[in-house]
Motif scaffolding. Structure first.
Motif, short mmCIF file in Angstrom:
data_model
loop_
_atom_site.label_atom_id
_atom_site.label_comp_id
_atom_site.label_asym_id
_atom_site.label_seq_id
_atom_site.Cartn_x
_atom_site.Cartn_y
_atom_site.Cartn_z
N GLN A 5 3.31 -0.69 5.35
CA GLN A 5 2.24 -0.94 4.39
C GLN A 5 2.27 -2.38 3.90
O GLN A 5 1.27 -2.88 3.36
CB GLN A 5 2.34 0.03 3.21
N LYS B 89 0.09 -3.75 6.84
CA LYS B 89 -1.25 -3.17 6.90
C LYS B 89 -1.54 -2.48 5.57
O LYS B 89 -0.97 -1.44 5.26
CB LYS B 89 -1.35 -2.16 8.06
N ALA B 90 -2.43 -3.05 4.80
CA ALA B 90 -2.65 -2.60 3.42
C ALA B 90 -3.25 -1.21 3.34
O ALA B 90 -3.10 -0.52 2.32
CB ALA B 90 -3.56 -3.60 2.69
N ASP B 91 -3.96 -0.76 4.40
CA ASP B 91 -4.60 0.55 4.33
C ASP B 91 -3.63 1.70 4.59
O ASP B 91 -4.00 2.86 4.49
CB ASP B 91 -5.78 0.63 5.31
N LEU B 92 -2.38 1.37 4.91
CA LEU B 92 -1.37 2.40 5.11
C LEU B 92 -0.59 2.59 3.81
O LEU B 92 -0.04 1.63 3.27
CB LEU B 92 -0.39 1.99 6.22
N THR B 93 -0.53 3.80 3.32
CA THR B 93 0.30 4.08 2.15
C THR B 93 1.61 4.70 2.61
O THR B 93 1.70 5.24 3.72
CB THR B 93 -0.40 5.06 1.19
N ILE C 15 1.10 8.37 3.50
CA ILE C 15 0.49 8.60 4.81
C ILE C 15 1.53 8.43 5.91
O ILE C 15 1.64 9.25 6.83
CB ILE C 15 -0.70 7.63 5.03
#
Length: 472
Positions: free
Chosen positions: A147, A150-154, A157
């Protein structure tokens, strides 16, 4: 069939050499690749593949140099977008190695491209799992690092992906398969890894909490995320180097191995923004050093602490080392992406001292002297170990100021007061002391032997031991 784990203690990292019928594969190589090449040559084998389990965060892999020098293709699993020539394999794809086969098992979770490699012998038997950071001995890879890239990965998730990968891809494999992970105890890529660096998958199914079949995805996610702390700042920078490429290790060594006289060293320090890094033994350093030097001893967890203490991997560095160890230090800096060593003090600190130039030192006292000074009210003790270590066991009424977060920890220090600094055994306390001394904190005194010596002296009240749930 030859399978060899090449373990590097200071990084707690395992690279692998696999050979069958004159063909070899290297998995997760270190930055200095010549030893792999020489090993294959001695065995009369040709390096056919360079396999990467994922884009590593804690070290810069040698994949690019090794591929360039041998012609072997670099192989990642699915979702790997490289800025250089590589094979992004499909899940289940097989690569022949002599009479054996290496099968790709895509296991997203630690990162989205994370992949394990399953070794199948000439008889078709599945024998070895090179599990990268998906499965460790006693633990699994932390799912919060990708994360940062890649900012859209939490992290939730990623933890969910990791749960599915373990349940659907790893646990169905045979119990007698040997697990060969990328890391062991001491790595910041997991919370609480075993000191053992291999095990059978069957034993891990019995002992590793993450492979408990009764664990729900929700419970797994909570467990795997509990106890995580912020990763070192250099982690995402190493990931980018592994994705985008880097200078050859040969160029890095050439740039760093400039022998400087005391006058040349002083001029370089004054005319550049270079940091002076002294890699000698902590107590040797304390007795005398070039002013404003930072001590991180080479005979310890050197590379990870460099990464934790120097936030900019492009920082220019001037070295003071034990004579003859200059190349070793430059190489170990490069392992974690610090490629800009610009020279070293020829002849080491003895040359500097003999030249008559200014020398600094840090006072270091034993526990007998510590007791006298504390009882006389001459200062207070400060514990710079990790918070998990402190919570496990500490001197009563002593504050924790972890070295890991030195910029926050230094806010707890009054420049006008005296502090007696300790870590576990004396390695990290000198890093702390030297770093703050270079920033103008002159009233810090080192405790020889650290918490171990304090506890063994039985002169100070210590809290009851509590087994730590995390080692981060």
């Amino acid at each position: 069939m030859k399978v060899e784990q090449i373990y590097t203690g200071c990084l707690a990292q395992g690279a692998y050499y696999i050979e069958n019928n004159g063909e070899a594969a290297i998995i997760d190589p270190l930055r200095e690749v010549q030893p792999y090449i020489e090993k294959a040559e001695r065995n009369g084998a040709k390096i056919k593949y360079v396999f990467e389990t994922h884009f590593h965060a804690d070290f810069v892999s040698g994949h690019i140099d090794l591929s360039a020098k041998t012609g072997a293709p670099i192989v990642y699993g699915p979702n790997a977008a490289c800025a250089f020539d590589c094979i992004s394999a499909t899940d289940g794809q097989e690569f022949p190695l002599g009479n054996a086969t290496i099968r790709v098992i895509h296991t997203p979770g630690h990162t989205m491209e994370s992949t394990c490699f399953l070794l199948i012998d000439e008889n078709g038997k599945e024998t070895s799992l090179f599990s990268g950071d998906t499965l460790f001995i006693g633990d699994v890879g932390r799912p919060d690092l990708a994360q940062k890239v890649k900012a859209d990965l939490t992290e939730e998730i990623l933890a969910g992906h990791l749960f599915d990968s373990l349940r659907n891809k790893i646990m169905p494999l045979a119990d007698d398969i040997i697990v060969y992970p990328a890391h062991g105890a001491g790595s910041a890529c997991g919370k609480n890894m075993s000191k053992e660096t291999t095990d059978t998958l069957g034993n891990q199914k019995k002992t590793n909490y993450a492979l408990n079949p009764a664990l729900t995805k929700e419970a797994f996610t909570k467990e795997v995320l509990t106890g995580l702390v912020a990763p070192p700042a250099y982690f995402p920078l190493n990931v980018l180097m592994n994705i985008q490429g880097y200078d050859s290790i040969d160029k890095v060594l050439e740039r760093g191995q400039h022998a400087l006289s005391p006058e040349g060293f002083e001029a370089a320090a004054n005319e550049t923004s270079a940091l002076i890094l002294d890699t000698r033994d902590p107590q040797t350093f304390a007795a005398g050093f070039v002013p404003n030097s930072i001590n991180i001893g080479i005979d310890g967890s050197f590379a990870p602490w460099v990464g934790a203490m120097i936030p900019d991997i492009k920082q220019e560095i001037l070295l003071v080392t034990d004579e003859g160890r200059e190349e070793e230090v430059i190489t170990r800096l490069a392992r974690v992406g610090y490629d800009f060593t610009i020279g070293y003090l020829k002849g080491g600190f003895a040359t500097w001292k003999a030249s008559g130039k200014e020398v600094d030192h840090i006072e270091s006292i034993d526990t007998d002297e510590l007791l006298k000074r504390v009882q006389a009210g001459e200062g207070e003790i400060l514990d710079v170990r990790k918070n998990s270590e402190y919570l496990s066991e500490h001197v009563i009424d002593v504050e924790n100021a972890p070295l890991d977060f030195i910029n926050d920890s230094m806010l707890k220090i009054n420049k006008n007061k005296t502090y007696f600094i300790h870590c576990a055994s004396g390695y990290r306390s000198m890093i702390f002391n030297s770093t703050l001394r270079a920033r103008g904190y002159d009233n810090l005194i080192d405790i020889k032997g650290g918490f171990k010596a304090i506890k063994e002296s039985e002169k100070f009240k210590v809290s009851e031991y509590v087994c730590p749930s995390t080692l981060l």
